[in-house]
Design an enzyme around this catalytic site. Structure first.
Site, PDB file in Angstrom:
ATOM      1  N   LEU A 132       0.670 -10.455  17.517  1.00 19.68           N
ATOM      2  CA  LEU A 132       1.959 -11.149  17.593  1.00 19.68           C
ATOM      3  C   LEU A 132       2.586 -11.361  16.224  1.00 19.68           C
ATOM      4  O   LEU A 132       3.038 -12.450  15.882  1.00 19.68           O
ATOM      5  CB  LEU A 132       1.806 -12.491  18.324  1.00 19.68           C
ATOM      6  CG  LEU A 132       1.434 -12.390  19.799  1.00 19.68           C
ATOM      7  CD1 LEU A 132       1.219 -13.767  20.410  1.00 19.68           C
ATOM      8  CD2 LEU A 132       2.514 -11.642  20.575  1.00 19.68           C
ATOM      9  N   GLU A 151       9.924  16.931  14.372  1.00 17.98           N
ATOM     10  CA  GLU A 151      10.252  16.708  12.962  1.00 17.98           C
ATOM     11  C   GLU A 151       9.422  17.656  12.099  1.00 17.98           C
ATOM     12  O   GLU A 151       8.200  17.527  12.033  1.00 17.98           O
ATOM     13  CB  GLU A 151       9.957  15.250  12.580  1.00 17.98           C
ATOM     14  CG  GLU A 151      10.359  14.936  11.153  1.00 17.98           C
ATOM     15  CD  GLU A 151       9.956  13.524  10.717  1.00 17.98           C
ATOM     16  OE1 GLU A 151       8.801  13.122  10.966  1.00 17.98           O
ATOM     17  OE2 GLU A 151      10.794  12.837  10.096  1.00 17.98           O
ATOM     18  N   GLY A 165      12.195   4.110  15.389  1.00 15.53           N
ATOM     19  CA  GLY A 165      11.763   2.765  15.024  1.00 15.53           C
ATOM     20  C   GLY A 165      12.790   1.697  15.305  1.00 15.53           C
ATOM     21  O   GLY A 165      13.745   1.890  16.055  1.00 15.53           O
ATOM     22  N   LYS A 175       0.860  -1.189   0.000  1.00 20.64           N
ATOM     23  CA  LYS A 175       0.000   0.000   0.000  1.00 20.64           C
ATOM     24  C   LYS A 175       0.893   1.235   0.000  1.00 20.64           C
ATOM     25  O   LYS A 175       1.494   1.593   1.011  1.00 20.64           O
ATOM     26  CB  LYS A 175      -0.927   0.049   1.221  1.00 20.64           C
ATOM     27  CG  LYS A 175      -2.047   1.040   0.958  1.00 20.64           C
ATOM     28  CD  LYS A 175      -2.607   1.733   2.165  1.00 20.64           C
ATOM     29  CE  LYS A 175      -1.846   2.898   2.682  1.00 20.64           C
ATOM     30  NZ  LYS A 175      -1.784   4.100   1.811  1.00 20.64           N
ATOM     31  N   PRO A 176       0.969   1.898  -1.159  1.00 20.47           N
ATOM     32  CA  PRO A 176       1.765   3.136  -1.202  1.00 20.47           C
ATOM     33  C   PRO A 176       1.018   4.274  -0.528  1.00 20.47           C
ATOM     34  O   PRO A 176      -0.178   4.160  -0.236  1.00 20.47           O
ATOM     35  CB  PRO A 176       1.911   3.399  -2.709  1.00 20.47           C
ATOM     36  CG  PRO A 176       0.755   2.704  -3.351  1.00 20.47           C
ATOM     37  CD  PRO A 176       0.362   1.561  -2.451  1.00 20.47           C
ATOM     38  N   GLU A 204      10.237   1.774  10.240  1.00 18.77           N
ATOM     39  CA  GLU A 204      11.150   2.842   9.805  1.00 18.77           C
ATOM     40  C   GLU A 204      10.394   4.147   9.982  1.00 18.77           C
ATOM     41  O   GLU A 204       9.520   4.464   9.173  1.00 18.77           O
ATOM     42  CB  GLU A 204      11.542   2.635   8.338  1.00 18.77           C
ATOM     43  CG  GLU A 204      12.296   1.354   8.067  1.00 18.77           C
ATOM     44  CD  GLU A 204      13.739   1.400   8.551  1.00 18.77           C
ATOM     45  OE1 GLU A 204      14.225   2.499   8.884  1.00 18.77           O
ATOM     46  OE2 GLU A 204      14.371   0.340   8.614  1.00 18.77           O
ATOM     47  N   CYS A 219      13.592  11.639   5.808  1.00 14.67           N
ATOM     48  CA  CYS A 219      13.629  11.165   7.188  1.00 14.67           C
ATOM     49  C   CYS A 219      15.040  11.225   7.751  1.00 14.67           C
ATOM     50  O   CYS A 219      15.237  11.460   8.930  1.00 14.67           O
ATOM     51  CB  CYS A 219      13.115   9.731   7.248  1.00 14.67           C
ATOM     52  SG  CYS A 219      13.953   8.660   6.068  1.00 14.67           S
TER      53      CYS A 219
HETATM   54  P1  NAD Z   1       2.423   8.611   7.394  1.00 13.64           P
HETATM   55  O1  NAD Z   1       2.742   7.930   8.668  1.00 13.64           O
HETATM   56  O2  NAD Z   1       1.385   9.652   7.385  1.00 13.64           O
HETATM   57  O3  NAD Z   1       1.993   7.528   6.287  1.00 13.64           O
HETATM   58  C1  NAD Z   1       2.823   6.429   5.966  1.00 13.64           C
HETATM   59  C2  NAD Z   1       1.957   5.336   5.364  1.00 13.64           C
HETATM   60  O4  NAD Z   1       1.069   4.844   6.368  1.00 13.64           O
HETATM   61  C3  NAD Z   1       1.077   5.810   4.207  1.00 13.64           C
HETATM   62  O5  NAD Z   1       0.982   4.800   3.230  1.00 13.64           O
HETATM   63  C4  NAD Z   1      -0.259   6.017   4.895  1.00 13.64           C
HETATM   64  O6  NAD Z   1      -1.355   5.946   4.015  1.00 13.64           O
HETATM   65  C5  NAD Z   1      -0.247   4.855   5.875  1.00 13.64           C
HETATM   66  N1  NAD Z   1      -1.178   4.983   7.003  1.00 13.64           N
HETATM   67  C6  NAD Z   1      -1.664   6.114   7.578  1.00 13.64           C
HETATM   68  N2  NAD Z   1      -2.540   5.790   8.559  1.00 13.64           N
HETATM   69  C7  NAD Z   1      -2.565   4.449   8.614  1.00 13.64           C
HETATM   70  C8  NAD Z   1      -3.267   3.507   9.424  1.00 13.64           C
HETATM   71  N3  NAD Z   1      -4.131   3.886  10.371  1.00 13.64           N
HETATM   72  N4  NAD Z   1      -3.054   2.188   9.218  1.00 13.64           N
HETATM   73  C9  NAD Z   1      -2.184   1.780   8.266  1.00 13.64           C
HETATM   74  N5  NAD Z   1      -1.516   2.602   7.453  1.00 13.64           N
HETATM   75  C10 NAD Z   1      -1.699   3.927   7.630  1.00 13.64           C
HETATM   76  O7  NAD Z   1       3.819   9.181   6.843  1.00 13.64           O
HETATM   77  P2  NAD Z   1       4.068  10.116   5.587  1.00 13.64           P
HETATM   78  O8  NAD Z   1       3.599  11.479   5.892  1.00 13.64           O
HETATM   79  O9  NAD Z   1       3.604   9.446   4.339  1.00 13.64           O
HETATM   80  O10 NAD Z   1       5.668  10.080   5.528  1.00 13.64           O
HETATM   81  C11 NAD Z   1       6.485  10.954   6.263  1.00 13.64           C
HETATM   82  C12 NAD Z   1       7.014  10.283   7.504  1.00 13.64           C
HETATM   83  O11 NAD Z   1       7.702   9.081   7.154  1.00 13.64           O
HETATM   84  C13 NAD Z   1       8.034  11.152   8.215  1.00 13.64           C
HETATM   85  O12 NAD Z   1       7.825  11.053   9.595  1.00 13.64           O
HETATM   86  C14 NAD Z   1       9.362  10.500   7.820  1.00 13.64           C
HETATM   87  O13 NAD Z   1      10.404  10.735   8.725  1.00 13.64           O
HETATM   88  C15 NAD Z   1       8.985   9.061   7.769  1.00 13.64           C
HETATM   89  N6  NAD Z   1       9.931   8.310   6.942  1.00 13.64           N
HETATM   90  C16 NAD Z   1      10.772   7.438   7.555  1.00 13.64           C
HETATM   91  C17 NAD Z   1      11.710   6.752   6.798  1.00 13.64           C
HETATM   92  C18 NAD Z   1      12.688   5.799   7.433  1.00 13.64           C
HETATM   93  O14 NAD Z   1      13.356   5.080   6.724  1.00 13.64           O
HETATM   94  N7  NAD Z   1      12.778   5.744   8.751  1.00 13.64           N
HETATM   95  C19 NAD Z   1      11.765   6.923   5.418  1.00 13.64           C
HETATM   96  C20 NAD Z   1      10.870   7.826   4.834  1.00 13.64           C
HETATM   97  C21 NAD Z   1       9.948   8.511   5.600  1.00 13.64           C
END
Ligand code: NAD
Length: 484
Positions: free
Chosen positions: A249, A387, A460, A180-181, A255, A289
């Site tokens: 579980l 952040e 994470g 799921k993107p 990440e 990130c």
């Molecule tokens: P987000 O948490 O809003 O969304 C990430 C994904 O989760 C999306 O596909 C979204 O649709 C999904 N999602 C949202 N609510 C959900 C739910 N209730 N259940 C399941 N899935 C759900 O993050 P974002 O705004 O898309 O991305 C930015 C964040 O990602 C920043 O905090 C950034 O630091 C982090 N990030 C981390 C890394 C890493 O490698 N650690 C890499 C890239 C981005």
């Protein structure tokens, strides 16, 4: 015809393109103009259920998990070749969807995605268990087996790379996947579904459900047919995803967010440092990130570096991501732009001095924000601690190595960090003291599929890239054969 027009914008389930069961569709916006460019299907729980069932069936029939690692590796190698063969189209699609500069898309997103699949192909070749020496009168050995159906949930900022960093190792190990993107940036995931199929990945092994987090993401998280959750996104959503996985579980990799410190010691090569500092906070328009938005500078060079930045940062080319000279494109969405504006406003209220930037750039109706440098904020300011995820740099002085390390480790995050120094002993000493999954020395964002990355604390757990990633998509089974 452009790439996004050639893609069907439907869900990819069991090797077939289909509309959502309820026919729902969502707009995809070009952030450089604030205009809708296409629509994609918006999956509901019934679609997610169909995708998980397709992945389960594909796993159980052994068409993928039953192949040898070498056979899977050969197909993953073909995926890498197809990414390279379609590099221009993929780069254009990623640029259109995320607003990333086209030059960055080619040099970083597409190149890294291809390199990662190639690396995973090699990992698939080398997947093996081990014979164990034991006083038992027995032959004891371990097998590395896949986990089953992997739910891959990815964020908006590096859609192609972060999908590959999950799908690549998951497939190398013999799992099947439902991806799921992010709802905002779904286009390259659909394009990749076509390339994976063309490379020889059997139907049902990779399924793509576009849709929102609270509906499609939540349904995927909670689906009993999922065996592992690989999540990249914000700390808030990750915390929720980890708790759902904990209840069921299920193994997870998380990440999450970051807020890295970039430490500049007085002996640093300031000319090189300036380039690294700017890259660290403007790369991907600060939506990185592992970006470096917190600059900590040794007091003797603090004012000098700040005045160099005041001169240099306004010269960074901001604008149309399609132009090859653009370094900073728009924010990926209006809500991200508003968040940055709110934080800069807060910085003003918290006593910060805006050294440069601090405002939107009006251009073509896009979501542009000028790279911004802020000095004079206290360390407990929210602007320093949280952040922001935009092209904003805060600058703070330090008086000793201990103070630098304490400031660097003072936020809840621990994803990346960086050190600028010519002192080799200090570089290694401080690298060991920083609470972060990766430390860069004398540059920033040196990333390669062979080098693992991931977080500690609120950033994470688990690692992507490197053999560590493959381990996260396998489980060990021991077999002990009596020799009596
Ligand atoms: P987000 O948490 O809003 O969304 C990430 C994904 O989760 C999306 O596909 C979204 O649709 C999904 N999602 C949202 N609510 C959900 C739910 N209730 N259940 C399941 N899935 C759900 O993050 P974002 O705004 O898309 O991305 C930015 C964040 O990602 C920043 O905090 C950034 O630091 C982090 N990030 C981390 C890394 C890493 O490698 N650690 C890499 C890239 C981005």
């Amino acid at each position: 015809m452009t790439a996004y027009e050639t893609e069907p914008g439907r869900l990819f389930i069991g090797g077939r393109w289909r509309e959502a069961a309820d026919g729902a569709r969502a707009d995809v916006v070009d952030p450089s103009r604030g205009a809708v460019v296409t629509t994609v299907a918006e999956a509901g729980p019934a679609d997610v259920d169909a995708a998980v069932r397709a992945a389960r069936q594909a796993y159980d029939d052994g068409a993928w998990s039953g192949l040898s690692g070498r056979e899977r590796g050969r197909i993953l190698h073909r995926v890498a070749e197809l990414i390279r063969a379609n590099a221009d189209e993929l780069a254009a699609l990623e640029s259109l969807d995320v607003g990333k500069p086209i030059t960055l898309c080619r040099a970083v997103d597409v190149t890294n995605a291809a390199n990662d699949y190639e690396h995973c192909a090699a990992l698939a070749h080398s997947l093996h268990g081990a014979q164990r020496d034991t006083p038992l009168n027995a032959l004891a050995y371990t097998r590395r087996e896949p986990l089953g159906v992997v739910a891959a949930i990815t964020p908006f900022n590096f859609p192609l790379i972060l999908a590959g960093s999950k799908i690549g190792p998951a497939l190398a190990a013999g799992n099947t996947v439902v991806h799921k993107p992010a709802d905002e940036t779904p286009l390259s995931a659909l394009y990749m579904a076509r390339l994976l199929t063309e490379a020889g990945v059997p139907d049902g092994v990779v399924n793509v459900v576009t849709g929102t987090g609270p509906v499609a993401g939540e349904a995927l998280l909670r689906h009993p047919g999922v065996d592992k959750i690989a999540f990249t996104g914000s700390t808030a959503v990750g915390r929720h995803a980890a708790s759902v996985a904990g209840e069921a579980l299920k193994p997870v990799t998380m990440e999450l967010g970051g807020n890295a410190a970039h430490l500049v010691f007085a002996d640093a090569d300031l000319e090189k440092t300036v380039g690294a500092v700017i890259k660290a906070f403007v790369f991907n328009t600060g939506q990185f990130c592992m970006g470096g938005p917190r600059l900590l500078v040794a007091r003797p060079v603090h004012d000098t570096l700040l005045s160099i930045l005041a001169d240099a940062v306004p010269g960074v080319p901001v604008g149309d991501p399609r132009r090859p000279e653009t370094v900073v494109g728009p924010m990926a969405g209006e809500k991200h732009l508003k968040k940055v504006e709110e934080y800069v406003e807060l910085a003003r209220k918290e006593g910060g001095r805006i050294v440069c930037g601090g405002e939107r750039l009006d251009l073509d109706g896009g979501y542009y924000y000028r790279p911004t440098v802020i000095a004079g904020l206290p360390n407990d300011s929210r602007v320093v601690q949280e952040e922001i995820f935009g092209p904003v740099l805060t600058v703070q002085p330090f008086d000793s190595e201990d103070e630098a390390v304490a400031l660097a480790n003072s936020t809840p995050y621990g994803l990346a960090s960086g050190i600028q120094t010519r002192d080799l002993a200090r570089a290694h000493r401080v690298a060991g003291r920083l609470k972060a999954g990766i430390v860069w020395i004398n540059d920033w964002a040196m990333l390669d599929p062979a080098v693992p990355f991931g977080g500690v604390k609120d950033s994470g757990f688990g690692r992507e890239y490197g053999p560590e990633a493959l381990a996260a998509y396998t489980q060990v089974k021991s077999v002990v054969v009596s020799l009596d």
